[in-house]
Design an enzyme around this catalytic site. Structure first.
Site, PDB file in Angstrom:
ATOM      1  N   GLY A 121       0.812  -1.215   0.000  1.00 47.22           N
ATOM      2  CA  GLY A 121       0.000   0.000   0.000  1.00 47.22           C
ATOM      3  C   GLY A 121       0.844   1.263   0.000  1.00 47.22           C
TER       4      GLY A 121
ATOM      5  N   ALA B   9      -2.133  -6.445  -0.014  1.00 45.80           N
ATOM      6  CA  ALA B   9      -2.539  -7.831   0.251  1.00 45.80           C
ATOM      7  C   ALA B   9      -2.675  -8.152   1.745  1.00 45.80           C
ATOM      8  CB  ALA B   9      -1.540  -8.791  -0.402  1.00 45.80           C
ATOM      9  N   HIS B  10      -1.720  -7.669   2.553  1.00 46.04           N
ATOM     10  CA  HIS B  10      -1.694  -8.150   3.953  1.00 46.04           C
ATOM     11  C   HIS B  10      -2.835  -7.593   4.808  1.00 46.04           C
ATOM     12  CE1 HIS B  10       0.085  -4.796   6.470  1.00 46.04           C
ATOM     13  NE2 HIS B  10       0.448  -4.343   5.275  1.00 46.04           N
TER      14      HIS B  10
ATOM     15  N   CYS C  56       1.823   2.283  12.641  1.00 48.76           N
ATOM     16  CA  CYS C  56       3.029   3.104  12.433  1.00 48.76           C
ATOM     17  C   CYS C  56       3.120   4.239  13.439  1.00 48.76           C
ATOM     18  CB  CYS C  56       3.062   3.645  11.012  1.00 48.76           C
ATOM     19  SG  CYS C  56       1.466   3.770  10.234  1.00 48.76           S
TER      20      CYS C  56
HETATM   21  C1  LIG Z   1      -1.752  -0.294   5.939  1.00 48.93           C
HETATM   22  C2  LIG Z   1      -2.142   0.902   5.156  1.00 48.93           C
HETATM   23  C3  LIG Z   1      -1.303   1.429   4.168  1.00 48.93           C
HETATM   24  C4  LIG Z   1       0.080   0.893   3.925  1.00 48.93           C
HETATM   25  O1  LIG Z   1       0.059  -0.387   3.348  1.00 48.93           O
HETATM   26  P1  LIG Z   1       1.357  -1.317   3.470  1.00 48.93           P
HETATM   27  O2  LIG Z   1       1.070  -2.441   2.542  1.00 48.93           O
HETATM   28  O3  LIG Z   1       1.451  -1.739   4.899  1.00 48.93           O
HETATM   29  O4  LIG Z   1       2.524  -0.504   3.035  1.00 48.93           O
HETATM   30  C5  LIG Z   1      -1.755   2.509   3.450  1.00 48.93           C
HETATM   31  N1  LIG Z   1      -2.969   3.046   3.674  1.00 48.93           N
HETATM   32  C6  LIG Z   1      -3.803   2.560   4.605  1.00 48.93           C
HETATM   33  C7  LIG Z   1      -5.146   3.179   4.789  1.00 48.93           C
HETATM   34  C8  LIG Z   1      -3.420   1.475   5.378  1.00 48.93           C
HETATM   35  O5  LIG Z   1      -4.249   1.002   6.322  1.00 48.93           O
END
Ligand SMILES: *Cc1c(COP(=O)(O)O)cnc(C)c1O
Length: 383
Positions: A69, A197-198, A322
């Site tokens: 993401g 994906a996660h 984070c």
């Molecule tokens: C977790 C998250 C991301 C980041 O995704 P990652 O795959 O962990 O880098 C970005 N935006 C939102 C809204 C998220 O919840």
């Protein structure tokens, strides 16, 4: 253990893991090689692309695989802005994920003007306020589909419509929404959409960016010809296969799953509110991710509560994973205008379909016990 932090990450579905395994061993060929074992992996990527496209109503050619993401958001923001002729005015909400906000800060340093649009105290973006922030030189807008802390769902279709009337590009960070609520790129009318994906039963370190056909975007990774040369680098084949499988699974019985998760969520929320006095719900309950709870418990330090629960193998969070690690008040809750006590006492609980009623009851009673212990220790006389 009881895991209730599914907004931070989810366990990889065993079916997803099974689908990935052959791509570490017998099917290890480079998808760019011209011989047969290269073709096997190339076909696996094509299948995953179709599976992801199917989940969000896109065409397979509109899906690019990324490392997650964060990369998708970085690419969407910088790639769309850098493809424009002139440095544009940018509009984003103040409650975006840092992977949208921080690229905007970089673009600001490079001379773009950025408007950080506040949300209302219920976590939603006002369509009228939003419209008033757009200018003739606005070239790019990013508003998330669902917020990762308070779970509120934004009126993306309306916002995208207004943005398109002005001729600007609209991106939505749908990382919290994909696989959890119906997401259809044509219904939403967006130009760019990020997924990871996660967050929905897939592996970590892989995601996608939907790029609507015809939308101009600068390349993100420079190198070979992979992914039409837009995102160079040998593809993460096992990860991409896992993402495809997760997308396939997520599409099955989504409505039923949402109903089940929502009923578990509501049960836990009611238990907490019935047992502890003065609990405030953060964000609206209308138009919210089915598994999300975000509440402030008066007079407590949420971080201490999270640690107390950890000792009993119960996992919840204070906010985004984070920002929680950084031990700073959440920029999201701050942007909603909450006072310090409300920020300090905020916990986020995110339920999945694999949680049970027994777990919900246990967690409600452990949270209550620990909160009362904290009240007793502080002598503040809350209870
Ligand atoms: C977790 C998250 C991301 C980041 O995704 P990652 O795959 O962990 O880098 C970005 N935006 C939102 C809204 C998220 O919840």
């Amino acid at each position: 253990m009881i895991y209730l932090d599914n907004a931070a990450t989810t366990v990889t579905d065993p079916e997803v893991v099974r689908s990935m395994l052959p791509y570490f061993t017998e099917n290890f060929g480079n998808p760019s090689s011209i011989y047969s074992i290269g073709n096997d992996t190339k076909n696996a990527i094509a299948k995953a692309r179709a599976q992801v496209a199917g989940l969000i109503g896109a065409r397979p050619g509109e899906i690019y695989f990324t490392s997650g993401g964060t990369e998708s958001n970085n690419w969407a923001v910088t790639g769309a802005v850098m493809a424009l002729q002139k440095k544009p005015h940018i509009v984003v909400s103040a409650i975006e994920h840092l992977s949208v906000l921080n690229p905007c800060k970089m673009l600001e340093k490079m001379g773009c003007e950025v408007t950080y649009l506040p949300a209302r105290s219920d976590g939603t973006i006002s369509v009228e306020t939003f419209a008033s922030k757009l200018r003739p030189d606005t070239g790019f807008v990013s508003i998330m589909l669902a917020n990762n802390e308070v779970g509120t769902i934004e009126p993306i279709r309306k916002l995208a419509e207004i943005v398109h009337e002005k001729g600007a590009i609209f991106h939505t960070d749908a990382v919290q929404a994909v696989g959890h609520i119906p997401v259809d790129v044509y219904d939403l009318g967006v130009d760019l959409l990020s997924g990871s994906a996660h967050k929905f039963g897939g592996p970590k370190g892989v995601g996608f960016l939907y790029v609507k056909e015809g939308i101009k975007l600068k390349k993100f990774m420079f190198g070979g010809h992979q992914q039409e040369g837009m995102r160079a680098g040998t593809e993460n084949v096992p990860g991409i296969v896992g993402l495809g499988t997760a997308a396939e699974i997520a599409g099955r019985g989504l409505e039923n799953r949402m109903g089940h998760i929502e009923s578990l969520r509501n049960m836990l929320l009611n238990e907490i509110r019935n047992r502890i006095h003065g609990v405030q719900i953060n964000g609206t309950m209308q138009g919210r991710l089915p598994g999300n709870i975000n509440v402030s418990i008066p007079g407590i330090d949420a971080e201490s509560l999270v640690i107390r629960l950890d000792r009993q193998d119960i996992f919840i969070s204070t906010g985004a994973a984070c920002s929680a690690g950084a031990s700073r008040p959440s920029h999201v809750l701050k942007a909603l205008g909450y006072n310090n006590d409300r920020l300090k006492g905020a916990i986020r609980i995110s339920v999945s379909e694999s949680n049970t009623i027994g777990e919900i009851e246990k967690v409600a009673s452990v949270i209550t016990d620990e909160v009362f212990k904290m009240y007793e220790a502080s002598g503040a006389g809350y209870y």
